[in-house]
Design a protein around this motif. Structure first.
Motif, mmCIF file in Angstrom:
data_model
loop_
_atom_site.group_PDB
_atom_site.id
_atom_site.type_symbol
_atom_site.label_atom_id
_atom_site.label_comp_id
_atom_site.label_asym_id
_atom_site.label_seq_id
_atom_site.Cartn_x
_atom_site.Cartn_y
_atom_site.Cartn_z
ATOM 1 N N ILE A 1 0.840 -1.207 0.000
ATOM 2 C CA ILE A 1 0.000 0.000 0.000
ATOM 3 C C ILE A 1 0.870 1.251 0.000
ATOM 4 O O ILE A 1 0.626 2.191 -0.760
ATOM 5 N N SER A 2 1.914 1.252 0.840
ATOM 6 C CA SER A 2 2.753 2.456 0.960
ATOM 7 C C SER A 2 3.583 2.727 -0.278
ATOM 8 O O SER A 2 3.724 3.867 -0.699
ATOM 9 N N ALA A 3 4.153 1.689 -0.849
ATOM 10 C CA ALA A 3 5.109 1.891 -1.939
ATOM 11 C C ALA A 3 4.470 1.869 -3.325
ATOM 12 O O ALA A 3 5.021 2.448 -4.257
ATOM 13 N N VAL A 4 3.311 1.223 -3.461
ATOM 14 C CA VAL A 4 2.736 1.074 -4.796
ATOM 15 C C VAL A 4 1.406 1.808 -4.933
ATOM 16 O O VAL A 4 1.228 2.643 -5.824
ATOM 17 N N LEU A 5 0.462 1.506 -4.060
ATOM 18 C CA LEU A 5 -0.893 2.010 -4.256
ATOM 19 C C LEU A 5 -1.041 3.493 -3.953
ATOM 20 O O LEU A 5 -1.754 4.200 -4.672
ATOM 21 N N ILE A 6 -0.401 3.987 -2.915
ATOM 22 C CA ILE A 6 -0.517 5.416 -2.592
ATOM 23 C C ILE A 6 0.103 6.290 -3.687
ATOM 24 O O ILE A 6 -0.525 7.250 -4.131
ATOM 25 N N LYS B 1 -6.563 9.108 0.137
ATOM 26 C CA LYS B 1 -6.907 9.191 1.557
ATOM 27 C C LYS B 1 -7.355 7.831 2.087
ATOM 28 O O LYS B 1 -6.995 7.433 3.191
ATOM 29 N N CYS B 2 -8.134 7.111 1.297
ATOM 30 C CA CYS B 2 -8.588 5.779 1.721
ATOM 31 C C CYS B 2 -7.401 4.837 1.906
ATOM 32 O O CYS B 2 -7.354 4.070 2.880
ATOM 33 N N PHE B 3 -6.449 4.870 0.985
ATOM 34 C CA PHE B 3 -5.269 4.022 1.111
ATOM 35 C C PHE B 3 -4.423 4.413 2.321
ATOM 36 O O PHE B 3 -3.890 3.550 3.020
ATOM 37 N N LYS B 4 -4.307 5.703 2.579
ATOM 38 C CA LYS B 4 -3.535 6.151 3.757
ATOM 39 C C LYS B 4 -4.181 5.678 5.052
ATOM 40 O O LYS B 4 -3.502 5.210 5.960
ATOM 41 N N SER C 1 -2.181 6.336 -6.763
ATOM 42 C CA SER C 1 -3.463 7.019 -6.607
ATOM 43 C C SER C 1 -3.298 8.505 -6.320
ATOM 44 O O SER C 1 -4.234 9.146 -5.837
ATOM 45 N N SER C 2 -2.155 9.061 -6.609
ATOM 46 C CA SER C 2 -1.915 10.476 -6.292
ATOM 47 C C SER C 2 -2.813 11.422 -7.088
ATOM 48 O O SER C 2 -3.057 12.547 -6.652
ATOM 49 N N SER C 3 -3.330 10.990 -8.233
ATOM 50 C CA SER C 3 -4.217 11.861 -9.009
ATOM 51 C C SER C 3 -5.625 11.902 -8.422
ATOM 52 O O SER C 3 -6.346 12.873 -8.624
#
Length: 130
Positions: A34-39, A50-53, A42-44
């Protein structure tokens, strides 16, 4: 008879150690994914990020609590000792760890858990509303 009970206890401890080791590894991989790939991906989309964080913070809390449960299983040898030491050798790697069965160690463990939980919850709330 006592030998059989000790062997049975050792087998149960080894099973619990394997279960917690697998669970810790899976949770660590999910947090890193989640930290290295998904966040970053999903920056756009701010809502998705926010959900991933928040999911990452929740998984960090879960990982911490599983690690404390694992330490209780790993150090159960010290449970019945009246004056067990505060610092005990680590189960993995080198160094020392807090003994969860020592009075001061239990208080420190609970205090650290509460502080880190409150910090992660505060970070989650600030992520939601800022």
């Amino acid at each position: 008879m006592k030998k059989v009970e000790k062997d049975y206890e050792l087998i149960n401890t080894q099973k619990a150690n394997k279960k917690y080791a697998v669970l810790l590894a899976v949770l660590t991989i999910i947090v890193l994914l989640i930290s290295a790939v998904l966040i970053p991906l999903s920056s756009s989309n701010e809502t998705l990020m926010k959900c991933f964080k928040i999911a990452d913070l929740f998984l960090c809390i879960l990982l911490l609590h599983v690690a404390v449960k694992f330490s209780k299983v790993a150090y159960q040898y010290y449970e019945d000792i009246p004056n067990s030491p505060l610092w005990v050798p680590r189960t993995f790697g080198y160094g020392v760890s807090l003994n969860p069965y020592n009075k001061i160690g239990r208080l420190l463990t609970i205090a650290l858990l509460i502080i880190i939980d409150l910090f992660c919850i505060g970070m989650g709330i600030s992520t939601l509303f800022l």
